[in-house]
Design an enzyme around this catalytic site. Structure first.
Site, PDB file in Angstrom:
ATOM      1  N   ARG A  65       0.815  -1.223   0.000  1.00 11.36           N
ATOM      2  CA  ARG A  65       0.000   0.000   0.000  1.00 11.36           C
ATOM      3  C   ARG A  65       0.845   1.269   0.000  1.00 11.36           C
ATOM      4  O   ARG A  65       0.557   2.233  -0.718  1.00 11.36           O
ATOM      5  CB  ARG A  65      -0.851  -0.002   1.277  1.00 11.36           C
ATOM      6  CG  ARG A  65      -2.333   0.004   1.035  1.00 11.36           C
ATOM      7  CD  ARG A  65      -3.033   0.557   2.260  1.00 11.36           C
ATOM      8  NE  ARG A  65      -2.986   2.013   2.257  1.00 11.36           N
ATOM      9  CZ  ARG A  65      -3.851   2.782   1.609  1.00 11.36           C
ATOM     10  NH1 ARG A  65      -4.855   2.249   0.966  1.00 11.36           N
ATOM     11  NH2 ARG A  65      -3.733   4.097   1.612  1.00 11.36           N
ATOM     12  N   HIS A 109     -18.664  13.083  -1.813  1.00 11.42           N
ATOM     13  CA  HIS A 109     -19.221  11.866  -1.215  1.00 11.42           C
ATOM     14  C   HIS A 109     -20.752  11.896  -1.317  1.00 11.42           C
ATOM     15  O   HIS A 109     -21.358  12.932  -1.038  1.00 11.42           O
ATOM     16  CB  HIS A 109     -18.787  11.770   0.252  1.00 11.42           C
ATOM     17  CG  HIS A 109     -19.286  10.530   0.918  1.00 11.42           C
ATOM     18  ND1 HIS A 109     -18.708   9.296   0.700  1.00 11.42           N
ATOM     19  CD2 HIS A 109     -20.317  10.323   1.761  1.00 11.42           C
ATOM     20  CE1 HIS A 109     -19.372   8.383   1.389  1.00 11.42           C
ATOM     21  NE2 HIS A 109     -20.358   8.975   2.046  1.00 11.42           N
TER      22      HIS A 109
HETATM   23  C1  GAR Z   1     -20.138   9.680  -6.865  1.00 17.25           C
HETATM   24  O1  GAR Z   1     -21.471   9.667  -6.414  1.00 17.25           O
HETATM   25  C2  GAR Z   1     -19.189   9.835  -5.706  1.00 17.25           C
HETATM   26  O2  GAR Z   1     -19.667  10.674  -4.690  1.00 17.25           O
HETATM   27  C3  GAR Z   1     -19.078   8.427  -5.215  1.00 17.25           C
HETATM   28  O3  GAR Z   1     -18.986   7.664  -6.384  1.00 17.25           O
HETATM   29  C4  GAR Z   1     -19.726   8.309  -7.426  1.00 17.25           C
HETATM   30  C5  GAR Z   1     -18.837   8.428  -8.635  1.00 17.25           C
HETATM   31  O4  GAR Z   1     -19.562   8.790  -9.762  1.00 17.25           O
HETATM   32  N1  GAR Z   1     -17.954   8.271  -4.366  1.00 17.25           N
HETATM   33  C6  GAR Z   1     -17.939   7.500  -3.283  1.00 17.25           C
HETATM   34  O5  GAR Z   1     -18.874   6.790  -2.965  1.00 17.25           O
HETATM   35  C7  GAR Z   1     -16.655   7.545  -2.491  1.00 17.25           C
HETATM   36  N2  GAR Z   1     -16.823   6.920  -1.217  1.00 17.25           N
HETATM   37  P1  GAR Z   1     -18.833   9.250 -11.106  1.00 17.25           P
HETATM   38  O6  GAR Z   1     -17.722   8.240 -11.402  1.00 17.25           O
HETATM   39  O7  GAR Z   1     -19.906   9.185 -12.130  1.00 17.25           O
HETATM   40  O8  GAR Z   1     -18.296  10.628 -10.890  1.00 17.25           O
END
Ligand code: GAR
Length: 201
Positions: A65, A109
């Site tokens: 990591r 988020h």
């Molecule tokens: C978004 O809703 C973001 O907030 C979430 O993934 C999606 C990505 O969408 N992130 C998380 O859940 C992080 N913990 P995208 O690839 O279409 O931008």
């Protein structure tokens, strides 16, 4: 314009919204690089189509990591960003990365933090039964979705929502919020007092 690197793991609709905004010089931010932990992330294709440089730093290519995290930091640094935006990046950024970009990393988020952090913010909010959830743009610290909040917006949960329909409605709001916040941060900077964040230098 302030140089921005975007981190993506998935489809990249938030990235696409930033790419749609950044051509306007008045926006104040420009996406100069997109970095992913996955070679198959849809967001990389969107970036290439927009003529933005991309890089992949995949954990499988590193012994541990810490080595991955250091390589990620080095790759992102090579773009010389003022700000780093994690937009659907599904990995925790480690100490080497955060030390290098301290207080310059934003994350979006799909929940109203501190409620429902982690990889399943939408699913967890539905399972809990909340009637209002939403999205949060925050500064990244060493915890999982624990950094100081910059902006939030609420989204109502409907009776017949499932994870997909709710996430889609959140993402519509989320994209607009992220574009707004990144532009304002790029133009005005941030002031951090304890956990309270104010836009403006
Ligand atoms: C978004 O809703 C973001 O907030 C979430 O993934 C999606 C990505 O969408 N992130 C998380 O859940 C992080 N913990 P995208 O690839 O279409 O931008």
């Amino acid at each position: 314009a302030a140089r921005v690197v975007v981190l993506v793991s998935g489809g990249g609709s938030n990235l696409a919204a930033l790419l749609a905004a950044h051509d306007d010089p008045a926006y104040g931010a420009r996406v100069v690089g997109v970095v992913s932990d996955r070679a198959d992330a849809g967001g990389l294709t969107g970036a290439r189509d927009a003529g933005v440089a991309t890089a992949v730093v995949a954990p499988a290519d590193f012994p541990d990591r810490a080595a991955w995290d250091a390589a990620l930091a080095k790759t992102v640094a090579s773009f010389g960003p003022r700000w780093v935006v994690s937009a659907g990046f599904m990995r925790i950024l480690g100490a080497p990365f955060l030390l290098r970009f301290d207080e310059r990393v934003l994350n979006t988020h799909p929940a109203l933090l501190p409620a429902f952090p982690g990889a399943h913010g939408v699913r967890d909010a539905l399972a809990y039964g909340v009637r209002v959830t939403g999205c949060t743009v925050h500064l990244v610290d060493a915890g999982t979705d624990t950094g100081p909040v910059i902006a939030q917006q609420a989204v109502e949960v409907l009776d017949d929502d499932d994870e997909a329909t709710l996430h889609e409605r959140i993402k519509t709001v989320e994209r607009a919020l992220l574009v707004d916040v990144v532009g304002r941060v790029a133009r005005h900077g941030l002031t951090i007092e304890g956990r309270r964040v104010r836009l403006g230098g």
